[in-house]
Structures are given as C-alpha cells and as structure tokens.
Design a protein around this motif. Structure first.
Motif, PDB file in Angstrom:
ATOM      1  N   CYS A   1      -6.094  -3.003   1.513  1.00 48.80           N
ATOM      2  CA  CYS A   1      -7.371  -2.690   0.854  1.00 48.80           C
ATOM      3  C   CYS A   1      -8.348  -2.143   1.888  1.00 48.80           C
ATOM      4  CB  CYS A   1      -7.938  -3.926   0.167  1.00 48.80           C
ATOM      5  SG  CYS A   1      -6.896  -4.549  -1.157  1.00 48.80           S
ATOM      6  N   ALA A   2      -8.001  -0.973   2.408  1.00 46.63           N
ATOM      7  CA  ALA A   2      -8.751  -0.373   3.502  1.00 46.63           C
ATOM      8  C   ALA A   2      -8.436   1.110   3.540  1.00 46.63           C
ATOM      9  CB  ALA A   2      -8.363  -1.023   4.828  1.00 46.63           C
ATOM     10  N   GLN A   3      -9.243   1.853   4.301  1.00 46.66           N
ATOM     11  CA  GLN A   3      -8.967   3.275   4.421  1.00 46.66           C
ATOM     12  C   GLN A   3      -7.771   3.563   5.317  1.00 46.66           C
ATOM     13  OE1 GLN A   3     -13.116   4.337   5.469  1.00 46.66           O
ATOM     14  NE2 GLN A   3     -13.126   5.606   3.624  1.00 46.66           N
ATOM     15  N   TYR A   4      -7.477   2.641   6.246  1.00 48.63           N
ATOM     16  CA  TYR A   4      -6.292   2.754   7.102  1.00 48.63           C
ATOM     17  C   TYR A   4      -5.593   1.398   7.153  1.00 48.63           C
ATOM     18  CZ  TYR A   4      -8.232   7.177   8.707  1.00 48.63           C
ATOM     19  OH  TYR A   4      -8.722   8.455   8.757  1.00 48.63           O
ATOM     20  N   ALA A   5      -4.277   1.437   7.189  1.00 44.61           N
ATOM     21  CA  ALA A   5      -3.512   0.185   7.242  1.00 44.61           C
ATOM     22  C   ALA A   5      -2.232   0.393   8.028  1.00 44.61           C
ATOM     23  CB  ALA A   5      -3.174  -0.298   5.828  1.00 44.61           C
ATOM     24  N   LEU A   6      -1.743  -0.682   8.609  1.00 45.41           N
ATOM     25  CA  LEU A   6      -0.454  -0.669   9.292  1.00 45.41           C
ATOM     26  C   LEU A   6       0.616  -1.188   8.345  1.00 45.41           C
ATOM     27  CD1 LEU A   6      -1.397  -2.143  12.795  1.00 45.41           C
ATOM     28  CD2 LEU A   6      -1.049   0.268  12.191  1.00 45.41           C
ATOM     29  N   LEU A   7       1.757  -0.493   8.328  1.00 44.88           N
ATOM     30  CA  LEU A   7       2.919  -0.923   7.568  1.00 44.88           C
ATOM     31  C   LEU A   7       4.046  -1.267   8.529  1.00 44.88           C
ATOM     32  CD1 LEU A   7       3.147   1.765   4.706  1.00 44.88           C
ATOM     33  CD2 LEU A   7       1.761  -0.309   4.779  1.00 44.88           C
TER      34      LEU A   7
ATOM     35  N   ALA B   1       0.836  -1.196   0.000  1.00 44.80           N
ATOM     36  CA  ALA B   1       0.000   0.000   0.000  1.00 44.80           C
ATOM     37  C   ALA B   1       0.872   1.247   0.000  1.00 44.80           C
ATOM     38  CB  ALA B   1      -0.927   0.013   1.218  1.00 44.80           C
ATOM     39  N   ALA B   2       0.258   2.346  -0.402  1.00 43.16           N
ATOM     40  CA  ALA B   2       0.888   3.661  -0.347  1.00 43.16           C
ATOM     41  C   ALA B   2      -0.106   4.632   0.267  1.00 43.16           C
ATOM     42  CB  ALA B   2       1.275   4.134  -1.748  1.00 43.16           C
ATOM     43  N   GLY B   3       0.406   5.599   1.035  1.00 40.59           N
ATOM     44  CA  GLY B   3      -0.492   6.551   1.666  1.00 40.59           C
ATOM     45  C   GLY B   3       0.253   7.579   2.486  1.00 40.59           C
ATOM     46  N   VAL B   4      -0.455   8.184   3.437  1.00 39.37           N
ATOM     47  CA  VAL B   4       0.066   9.281   4.241  1.00 39.37           C
ATOM     48  C   VAL B   4       0.136   8.847   5.701  1.00 39.37           C
ATOM     49  CG1 VAL B   4      -0.310  11.671   4.951  1.00 39.37           C
ATOM     50  CG2 VAL B   4      -0.926  10.945   2.633  1.00 39.37           C
ATOM     51  N   VAL B   5       1.279   9.092   6.341  1.00 37.49           N
ATOM     52  CA  VAL B   5       1.471   8.678   7.728  1.00 37.49           C
ATOM     53  C   VAL B   5       0.497   9.420   8.646  1.00 37.49           C
ATOM     54  CG1 VAL B   5       3.075   8.586   9.674  1.00 37.49           C
ATOM     55  CG2 VAL B   5       3.896   8.100   7.353  1.00 37.49           C
TER      56      VAL B   5
ATOM     57  N   GLY C   1       2.142  12.920   8.210  1.00 41.21           N
ATOM     58  CA  GLY C   1       2.065  13.696   6.982  1.00 41.21           C
ATOM     59  C   GLY C   1       2.999  13.227   5.887  1.00 41.21           C
ATOM     60  N   ASP C   2       3.982  12.385   6.232  1.00 34.49           N
ATOM     61  CA  ASP C   2       4.893  11.847   5.207  1.00 34.49           C
ATOM     62  C   ASP C   2       4.136  10.971   4.221  1.00 34.49           C
ATOM     63  OD1 ASP C   2       7.013  13.069   6.434  1.00 34.49           O
ATOM     64  OD2 ASP C   2       7.946  11.234   7.195  1.00 34.49           O
TER      65      ASP C   2
END
Length: 307
Positions: A98-104, A69-73, A86-87
């Motif tokens: 495949c969710a609005q929030y995920a843990l990496l 996934a890719a997104g904003v911290v 914000g990163d």
C-alpha cells in the motif's frame, strides 16, 4: 517523497496514517516495483493489532500495509534473474504494497499476463494462491463435496471457483446478503449464523467429504462435526493448535512463482475471476481497510495507485 499507508504502532485504526517514506532499495533476491495496485486482506488489520506470523522479525514502526501487489519493475537486487526494468509483475511483498513503491520477493513474483489487469493481478498472490494451496492440500477426487466457510470473501470466492473447476460440488457458507454472489460462483449457498450446520446437512444429505475453513473459532469447531474423516479438515482462519485439537490441519502455503503463474493462467483461461468488487485510491486506503475489517465485504478489495 513517495507516499505509503502505514500503522505507526500496534493497535486500532487510530494508528493508521498516510505518510512520506523513502523509496526502498532492493536487497539480494528482491525486486523494487512502482506499485499500480495492492490487495487488501484480513491479515492487514490483524497485523496492525499485533498478530505475528511464525518467524517474523522484530517489528519496526511505521509498518506499511499490504501483503500483495502488482506493478512495474524499477530496480532489481543481487542474484535476481528473469526480471528487467519495465516488466509488469505481481507478487508477495517484503515491504507493504500500500505504497507508491514496494519490494517484492523475486522467488514469489511472476510476470503479469497482458490479459490480466494490474488490479486483478494484485488480488492473486494472497487470496487466489491460498485457495489454490488449500484445494491441492485436500486433494479431493472429482465429484466429492467440499464445504467452504467464509465463501463470500476474497479467498472463499476464489476457492469456490477453483473447486468447481476441479469438478467438486461446493457448499458455500456465507451471510444471507451474499447468497446471490455465492450462487453465481457455482456453490450451494448455506446461510451462516445459528443453526448453519443443520442447513448444511440438509443441503448435503449424503454428507461432506472435506471442509475448507476460512473463519475459525466456533465455526471451525462446528464444521468439524460435519466430517467423518477429520484429516479432510483444513483451516486458514485459525491457529494450528486449534485445528489440530479437532483432528484437522492448518493450511500449508506453497508461496512459489509457479503457483502465481498457475492462478494467472486460470484467470486468462476464464476459470478464475478475482472478483474485485471495490477499489480505492491510496489516499482512501483507510476506507479500504475498514471495508475488509468490518467483515461484510464480498470478493476482493484493491487499492489502486496512480502511475
């Protein structure tokens, strides 16, 4: 509550659902992101059917789909350094992407270059990184010939491009319908199906130096017959015991931030195009899974999540 696309038990597509789930909280070494895009891979439906990776913890349903996934911290856990709220980042998931929030996992998360879109970045942690690791494992000299099975898919298309960048000659095995796509990547197309090994021999009369298999099964067995040196046979499409019987090896994944940084640099430099050929919103994640599961998709399929 945040939305997530899950499977509620092991089985077929009938187990899938878009549900409300609590927003996850990051533990030590983890990063919580607001997901902007998530890559779809064959392992997603294989896990739904009951496949287990070595070392997997006991499964608790519902399970969220998505390994990248890719997104904003949004939040960081204990012992996480180098990342701030914000990163823009991308990486391998702890909870599905495949969710609005995920843990990496922080150790397998990298900062997204501004020149790379979220959609492109979400296609890198599994497909591009697997291709990178496989070619490094083969360690072929410039000018060598490598045959790649499943060359029209996400990993295969990345592997063809990285092999060409490394100065290798590439035979890409894929369906007739993917001929134009495989050739556009710089490979010699070998139509899959009965008799494909004879077509490969005709395309490379001096033989092939290595096989990078992404299909497994009979294709892997047939591909092994093209090699004199079976140590140059690797697979990401079959179990270790299957390829070891043939004298080859299972592809070894590195899974480090350094690899993600490297494949992102290749995208920025123009040496690697993730070739995201179709995107779907989270509400149509079922269609994205079917497009990969039916085996006819080319390049990468990504689920885009609205901000």
């Amino acid at each position: 509550m945040p939305k997530a696309y899950v499977f509620t038990r092991d089985g077929g597509p009938e187990t899938e659902a878009l549900v409300d789930l609590d927003r996850p909280r990051p533990g030590p070494g983890q990063i919580l992101i607001a997901v902007r895009a998530a890559g779809v891979n064959p392992v997603d439906w294989k896990l739904r059917e009951g496949f287990r990776r070595p070392g997997d913890a006991p499964r608790v349903h519902p399970v969220v789909f998505g390994s990248e996934a890719a997104g904003v911290v949004e939040e960081t856990g204990e012992d996480v350094t180098g990342f701030a709220v914000g990163d823009e980042v991308f990486g391998n998931t702890v909870t599905g992407g495949c969710a609005q929030y995920a843990l990496l996992r922080a150790d397998v998360t990298a900062h997204k270059p501004a020149e790379v879109s979220f959609t492109e970045a979400a296609a890198l942690p599994v497909a591009a990184a697997t291709a990178h690791d496989g070619l490094r494992q083969l360690d072929l000299p410039e000018g060598a010939t490598v045959l790649i099975t499943g060359a029209g898919g996400g990993v295969g298309s990345a592997a063809v491009q990285l092999a060409r960048t490394a100065g290798l000659r590439v035979l890409g095995v894929a369906s007739a319908g993917k001929k134009g796509f495989v050739e556009s990547l710089g490979a010699v197309h070998v139509p899959s199906g009965p008799g494909w090994t004879e077509r490969a021999r005709a395309a490379a009369p001096d033989g092939v130096d290595a096989v990078f298999d992404l299909v497994g099964g009979d294709v892997l067995t047939e591909a092994a017959g093209l090699l004199t040196d079976r140590s140059k046979l690797i697979t990401a499409g079959a179990a270790a015991q299957d390829v070891e019987k043939l004298g080859g090896h299972r592809l070894v994944r590195t899974r480090t931030r350094a690899v993600l940084d490297e494949v992102a640099r290749l995208v920025v430099r123009g040496d690697l195009n993730p070739h995201v050929t179709r995107t779907f919103p989270l509400e149509r994640a079922d269609e994205a899974l079917r497009a990969v599961e039916d085996g006819h998709s080319q390049g990468k399929i990504v689920i885009e999540v609205s901000g």
